[in-house]
Enzyme design. Sequence first.
Site, PDB file in Angstrom:
ATOM      1  N   GLU A  20       0.896   3.905   1.889  1.00 33.87           N
ATOM      2  CA  GLU A  20       1.236   4.289   3.110  1.00 33.87           C
ATOM      3  C   GLU A  20       2.435   3.498   3.715  1.00 33.87           C
ATOM      4  OE1 GLU A  20      -1.764   3.555   2.119  1.00 33.87           O
ATOM      5  OE2 GLU A  20      -3.273   4.361   3.723  1.00 33.87           O
TER       6      GLU A  20
ATOM      7  N   HIS B 275       0.997  -1.168  -0.055  1.00 31.34           N
ATOM      8  CA  HIS B 275       0.015  -0.033  -0.179  1.00 31.34           C
ATOM      9  C   HIS B 275       0.813   1.274  -0.035  1.00 31.34           C
ATOM     10  CE1 HIS B 275      -4.039  -1.697   1.885  1.00 31.34           C
ATOM     11  NE2 HIS B 275      -3.330  -2.704   1.062  1.00 31.34           N
TER      12      HIS B 275
ATOM     13  N   CYS C 141      -6.232   2.191   5.870  1.00 28.52           N
ATOM     14  CA  CYS C 141      -7.003   0.754   6.254  1.00 28.52           C
ATOM     15  C   CYS C 141      -6.552   0.282   7.705  1.00 28.52           C
ATOM     16  CB  CYS C 141      -6.577  -0.192   5.148  1.00 28.52           C
ATOM     17  SG  CYS C 141      -5.016  -0.808   5.088  1.00 28.52           S
TER      18      CYS C 141
ATOM     19  N   CYS D 292      -2.353  -0.356   7.392  1.00 33.32           N
ATOM     20  CA  CYS D 292      -1.665   0.595   7.356  1.00 33.32           C
ATOM     21  C   CYS D 292      -1.646   1.604   8.599  1.00 33.32           C
ATOM     22  CB  CYS D 292      -2.272   1.806   6.176  1.00 33.32           C
ATOM     23  SG  CYS D 292      -1.727   0.927   4.600  1.00 33.32           S
TER      24      CYS D 292
END
Length: 169
Positions: free
Chosen positions: A55, A53, A83, A86
């Site tokens: 992040e 992801h 999410c 993260c």
Amino acid sequence: MKRDEDFMKVAIEEAKKAAKLGEVPIGAVIVLDGEIIAKAHNLRESTQSAVTHAELLAIDKACRKMGTWRLEKAILYVTLEPCPMCSGAIILSRIERVVFGAFDPKAGCAGTFMNLLEDKRFNHQSEVISGVLKEECSELLSTFFKNIREEKKQRKKANLVKNSTNDNE
């Protein structure tokens, strides 16, 4: 607020890079003392890894650049609400502040679905600022998923035509 918008625009540019790769258009930027120390975009499809992801990639880059896992005075700008995974990395890396654009009603853990980032039960909390350039961030995602649905529809239509042609032969 103006400064938050400026850094969110950089995150949006990262998100656009992801979209060009066929990735969900999410971008992240980490700022320390007013300077960008890391930026990244989603690479889940390219890497076929659930953990790439935007992040997490940005946090990893920032930690390597700073030579520490503690990003205590850093600010994370991300185009979509983080999410659970993260959010956990944000807490563990001690990021001071999280600024996000679009809300995520299905997995947002910075206030929408739940708020892990400001939960006092953890040993660290991050200040959360939501909805910065929300329309631009949301539009990127909406357009991306609309295009995917349209492509699926076109492929389905092409397969129907192909199958009916084969049936007539």
